[in-house]
Design a protein around this motif. Sequence first.
Motif, PDB file in Angstrom:
ATOM      1  N   ALA A   1      48.476   5.264  -2.276  1.00 23.02           N
ATOM      2  CA  ALA A   1      48.096   4.040  -1.201  1.00 23.02           C
ATOM      3  C   ALA A   1      48.372   3.053  -2.108  1.00 23.02           C
ATOM      4  O   ALA A   1      48.034   2.225  -1.429  1.00 23.02           O
ATOM      5  CB  ALA A   1      45.852   4.478  -1.883  1.00 23.02           C
ATOM      6  N   PRO A   2      48.231   2.351  -3.374  1.00 20.53           N
ATOM      7  CA  PRO A   2      48.257   1.523  -4.636  1.00 20.53           C
ATOM      8  C   PRO A   2      49.821   0.976  -3.392  1.00 20.53           C
ATOM      9  O   PRO A   2      49.797  -0.503  -3.882  1.00 20.53           O
ATOM     10  CB  PRO A   2      48.095   1.421  -6.092  1.00 20.53           C
TER      11      PRO A   2
ATOM     12  N   ALA B   1      49.401  -0.514  -0.782  1.00 20.88           N
ATOM     13  CA  ALA B   1      48.779  -1.608  -0.045  1.00 20.88           C
ATOM     14  C   ALA B   1      50.122  -2.442  -0.745  1.00 20.88           C
ATOM     15  O   ALA B   1      50.105  -3.888  -0.813  1.00 20.88           O
ATOM     16  CB  ALA B   1      47.698  -1.791  -1.243  1.00 20.88           C
TER      17      ALA B   1
ATOM     18  N   LEU C   1      52.535  -3.704   1.853  1.00 24.18           N
ATOM     19  CA  LEU C   1      51.570  -4.735   2.777  1.00 24.18           C
ATOM     20  C   LEU C   1      51.417  -6.789   2.184  1.00 24.18           C
ATOM     21  O   LEU C   1      51.667  -7.404   3.254  1.00 24.18           O
ATOM     22  CB  LEU C   1      50.100  -3.887   3.225  1.00 24.18           C
ATOM     23  N   ALA C   2      51.667  -6.083   0.703  1.00 19.69           N
ATOM     24  CA  ALA C   2      51.426  -7.701   0.394  1.00 19.69           C
ATOM     25  C   ALA C   2      52.154  -8.588   0.436  1.00 19.69           C
ATOM     26  O   ALA C   2      52.755  -9.499   0.772  1.00 19.69           O
ATOM     27  CB  ALA C   2      50.249  -7.315  -0.752  1.00 19.69           C
TER      28      ALA C   2
ATOM     29  N   ARG D   1      42.895   2.703   5.801  1.00 22.38           N
ATOM     30  CA  ARG D   1      41.781   2.404   4.826  1.00 22.38           C
ATOM     31  C   ARG D   1      43.088   1.170   4.166  1.00 22.38           C
ATOM     32  O   ARG D   1      42.262  -0.042   3.943  1.00 22.38           O
ATOM     33  CB  ARG D   1      41.794   3.261   3.949  1.00 22.38           C
ATOM     34  N   GLU D   2      43.902   1.652   3.678  1.00 19.59           N
ATOM     35  CA  GLU D   2      44.952   0.085   3.540  1.00 19.59           C
ATOM     36  C   GLU D   2      45.062  -0.894   4.132  1.00 19.59           C
ATOM     37  O   GLU D   2      45.597  -2.264   3.994  1.00 19.59           O
ATOM     38  CB  GLU D   2      46.119   1.296   2.915  1.00 19.59           C
TER      39      GLU D   2
ATOM     40  N   ALA E   1      42.654  -2.724   4.132  1.00 20.41           N
ATOM     41  CA  ALA E   1      41.510  -3.695   3.285  1.00 20.41           C
ATOM     42  C   ALA E   1      43.140  -4.808   3.441  1.00 20.41           C
ATOM     43  O   ALA E   1      42.765  -5.795   2.283  1.00 20.41           O
ATOM     44  CB  ALA E   1      42.036  -2.358   1.765  1.00 20.41           C
ATOM     45  N   SER E   2      44.580  -4.891   3.804  1.00 17.71           N
ATOM     46  CA  SER E   2      45.533  -5.174   3.955  1.00 17.71           C
ATOM     47  C   SER E   2      45.363  -6.486   5.175  1.00 17.71           C
ATOM     48  O   SER E   2      46.277  -7.507   5.371  1.00 17.71           O
ATOM     49  CB  SER E   2      46.505  -5.235   3.249  1.00 17.71           C
TER      50      SER E   2
END
Length: 278
Positions: free
Chosen positions: A147-148, A151, A154-155, A209-210, A213-214
């Motif tokens: 998951a991270p 994230a 995507l960042a 979810r990710e 959040a992004s």
Amino acid sequence: MTTYREYVALGDSHTADVLTGLPPNTESTPVRCDQSPTDYPHQVAAALAIETFRDASCGGARTVDMAGPQTVPFGVNPPQFDRLTATTDLVTIGIGGNDIGLEELLAECVNPKALDPAAVLPPEDSCVAEYTRSGVDRMADNIAAVAPKIAAALAEIGQRSPQARILVVNYLTVAPVDGTGCRPFIPMADIDVVYLRDTLARLNDMLAREAAASNAELVDVYTPSVGHDVCQAPTVRYIEGFVPFSIRNPGLIAFPLHPNAAGADFQAEAVLAAIHRG
């Protein structure tokens, strides 16, 4: 509708739609990325009349291959993020399955005894027992660990291409949602089919979810593809079985347990629908 001029597609074999069109596309990737010239990114680019299109997707890709090179037989796919620029205004990404070991799960759950539809497969013959040993769900842990990484990917897309609309495309339905297998076409115990179903659902939930959040957008191809799983008839399924068969293109066969030509078309339709809604 917004007009997009520079589109970059990122992802693994479920984006490259491996072997759904031959010969493999080699404009942006090595031949052994097995990227189809009719994968959903190519279909989306054509439908939107994109001026500048770069499809970086490659079979076997993981999140690490977004920012680093991926070695494939007879070549190296440059870091997929290298195709991003400051003027990229549309990005699709489908990644995560290889990070969690989805292919290994499929390989390990194949049971030769299941080739006999009448065979009784006791729980100890299932692979789910190994994957959930001592009350620890290995695949659930793998999903949490990646998951991270999703994230972070995507960042970085946002940093490299700040003008881009980012669409996260999840994974098509592979196993029947009712948990019933179709031996011998999928030589797995029913309990393992259930585990595969639940693992894919968890992976797609994490991607949703990710994405949220992004501030990326999720393109859900999983939910609307229910009923088009590997156990359905050749004219219905979007995912091929262990012994693939193409009813649409008899000369072409998709990679086992990957999108077939109909699946690639469906992915393209879903991405285009999401773009038009925006």
